[in-house]
Design a protein around this motif. Sequence first.
Motif, mmCIF file in Angstrom:
data_model
loop_
_atom_site.group_PDB
_atom_site.id
_atom_site.type_symbol
_atom_site.label_atom_id
_atom_site.label_comp_id
_atom_site.label_asym_id
_atom_site.label_seq_id
_atom_site.Cartn_x
_atom_site.Cartn_y
_atom_site.Cartn_z
ATOM 1 N N LYS A 288 50.696 30.144 49.544
ATOM 2 C CA LYS A 288 50.349 31.703 49.272
ATOM 3 C C LYS A 288 50.284 31.716 47.546
ATOM 4 O O LYS A 288 50.889 30.821 47.293
ATOM 5 C CB LYS A 288 51.412 32.817 49.277
ATOM 6 N N PHE A 289 49.346 31.802 47.055
ATOM 7 C CA PHE A 289 48.943 31.280 45.563
ATOM 8 C C PHE A 289 49.191 32.818 44.604
ATOM 9 O O PHE A 289 48.474 33.860 45.749
ATOM 10 C CB PHE A 289 47.326 31.189 45.688
ATOM 11 N N SER A 290 49.470 33.000 43.776
ATOM 12 C CA SER A 290 49.167 33.945 42.769
ATOM 13 C C SER A 290 48.059 33.830 41.745
ATOM 14 O O SER A 290 47.653 32.709 42.151
ATOM 15 C CB SER A 290 50.403 34.015 42.014
ATOM 16 N N ALA A 291 47.651 34.963 41.055
ATOM 17 C CA ALA A 291 46.540 34.760 40.237
ATOM 18 C C ALA A 291 46.518 33.846 39.250
ATOM 19 O O ALA A 291 45.894 32.592 38.947
ATOM 20 C CB ALA A 291 46.390 36.191 39.282
ATOM 21 N N GLN A 292 47.271 33.582 38.882
ATOM 22 C CA GLN A 292 48.645 32.105 38.096
ATOM 23 C C GLN A 292 47.872 30.597 38.175
ATOM 24 O O GLN A 292 47.803 30.235 37.935
ATOM 25 C CB GLN A 292 49.550 32.010 37.498
ATOM 26 N N ASP A 293 48.151 30.134 39.526
ATOM 27 C CA ASP A 293 47.993 30.016 40.222
ATOM 28 C C ASP A 293 46.503 29.295 40.554
ATOM 29 O O ASP A 293 45.667 27.978 40.106
ATOM 30 C CB ASP A 293 48.770 29.549 42.184
ATOM 31 N N VAL A 294 45.483 30.063 40.697
ATOM 32 C CA VAL A 294 44.866 29.799 40.687
ATOM 33 C C VAL A 294 43.478 29.331 39.415
ATOM 34 O O VAL A 294 42.870 29.158 39.234
ATOM 35 C CB VAL A 294 43.911 31.453 41.509
ATOM 36 N N GLU A 295 44.285 30.180 38.672
ATOM 37 C CA GLU A 295 43.896 30.434 37.259
ATOM 38 C C GLU A 295 43.777 28.668 36.637
ATOM 39 O O GLU A 295 43.507 28.456 35.955
ATOM 40 C CB GLU A 295 44.559 30.854 36.161
ATOM 41 N N ARG A 296 45.641 28.452 37.357
ATOM 42 C CA ARG A 296 45.495 26.822 36.598
ATOM 43 C C ARG A 296 44.680 25.856 37.547
ATOM 44 O O ARG A 296 44.315 25.237 36.716
ATOM 45 C CB ARG A 296 47.508 26.486 37.159
ATOM 46 N N LEU A 297 44.301 26.268 38.655
ATOM 47 C CA LEU A 297 43.609 25.033 39.159
ATOM 48 C C LEU A 297 42.294 25.108 39.051
ATOM 49 O O LEU A 297 41.745 24.262 38.276
ATOM 50 C CB LEU A 297 43.594 26.236 40.820
ATOM 51 N N GLY A 298 41.538 26.858 38.071
ATOM 52 C CA GLY A 298 40.803 26.370 37.679
ATOM 53 C C GLY A 298 40.564 25.770 36.218
ATOM 54 O O GLY A 298 39.268 24.506 35.797
ATOM 55 N N GLN A 299 41.842 25.456 35.591
ATOM 56 C CA GLN A 299 41.448 24.567 34.416
ATOM 57 C C GLN A 299 41.546 23.205 34.559
ATOM 58 O O GLN A 299 41.143 22.731 33.952
ATOM 59 C CB GLN A 299 43.149 25.455 33.903
ATOM 60 N N VAL A 300 42.171 23.208 36.102
ATOM 61 C CA VAL A 300 42.335 21.473 36.890
ATOM 62 C C VAL A 300 41.633 21.221 36.482
ATOM 63 O O VAL A 300 40.746 20.052 36.036
ATOM 64 C CB VAL A 300 43.319 21.522 37.821
ATOM 65 N N LEU A 301 40.055 21.604 37.774
ATOM 66 C CA LEU A 301 39.064 21.727 38.033
ATOM 67 C C LEU A 301 38.444 21.244 36.556
ATOM 68 O O LEU A 301 37.235 20.828 36.762
ATOM 69 C CB LEU A 301 38.177 22.515 39.163
ATOM 70 N N ARG A 302 38.157 22.619 35.903
ATOM 71 C CA ARG A 302 37.266 22.248 34.938
ATOM 72 C C ARG A 302 37.702 21.143 34.159
ATOM 73 O O ARG A 302 36.791 20.649 33.532
ATOM 74 C CB ARG A 302 37.453 23.319 33.945
#
Length: 247
Positions: free
Chosen positions: A62-76
Amino acid sequence: MHHSPSGGAGRGTASADGRLVSIGTVLNLLRDEFPEVTISKIRFLETEGLVEPQRTPSGYRKFSAQDVERLGQVLRMQRDHYLPLKVIREHLDALQRGETVPLPAPAQPRDLLDGERGAVPPEQTAVRIGRAELLMAAEAGEAELTEWESYGLLSAASDGAYDAGAIGVAKLIAELGRAGLEPRHLRAIKAAADREAGLVEQLVAPLRRHRNPQTRAHAEATARELAGLSVRLHAALVEAALRVRLH
C-alpha cells in the motif's frame, strides 16, 4: 518530505486525503509521465530500498502520496540524468534529512548502473582486445582458449577481437578449471546464461523500439537491473541447493 522536481501528471493525488493505494493504482498514476514503467520495475525499486510501501496483514503493498512522489523522482532522475540507483537513493535520503545537496553530475547512458550489483563496468562495454592480450590476461594457453571456444564459453567478433568482458569470463573459466571443473562441465551454466539474457532482451524490447532516445537509453538501465537481479537469484539458488546437499 522530499523536495520534488516539477513535472509529472497525477503525482500527489494518490492519497491526497491520506488513503493508501495499491501498486496497480500507482502504476496508472505514473504511466502518464513514464509509459515504460511496470509493476516489476516498482517492485525492483522497493527491493533496492528506493521506496518502502506499507504492507497489509495479508501482505499487499500500500503506497502513500509521498511514496508515489518519491517513485516519480527516482524514475525522473534515471531518465533525465542517467544516475545509478545508489546515487539516487543517497541523494533522496539526504533531501529527506533536510540537507541541501546539489544533484549529482549525470553519467553517460552506458554508465547507468555502474557500481550496482551485477552491472558491467563501462570500460568493459567499450574496449576491445586481441587474442594474445586475452591469453595473457587470463594466464591461459592457446589450446585452452580454443577448447573454451569450442564449447561456446567465449567467442570473438568477426574481426577476431573480444569484448573486454571476455577477460573476466576467461579468468573464471581458468579458475574453475584449476578446481576440477572442465569446459564441458560449464556448458549448462552458459546455456542458462543465454536463456536469462534472452528473457531480459524480451522484456526490454518494447523500450528499445521506442522513438524517445531517453526511453531507449532507459532500456539499457532496465536490462542491467534485471541482469543484476538474475545474478543474485542464481547465486542464492546455488547456495540453497548446496545447503541441502551438504547437510
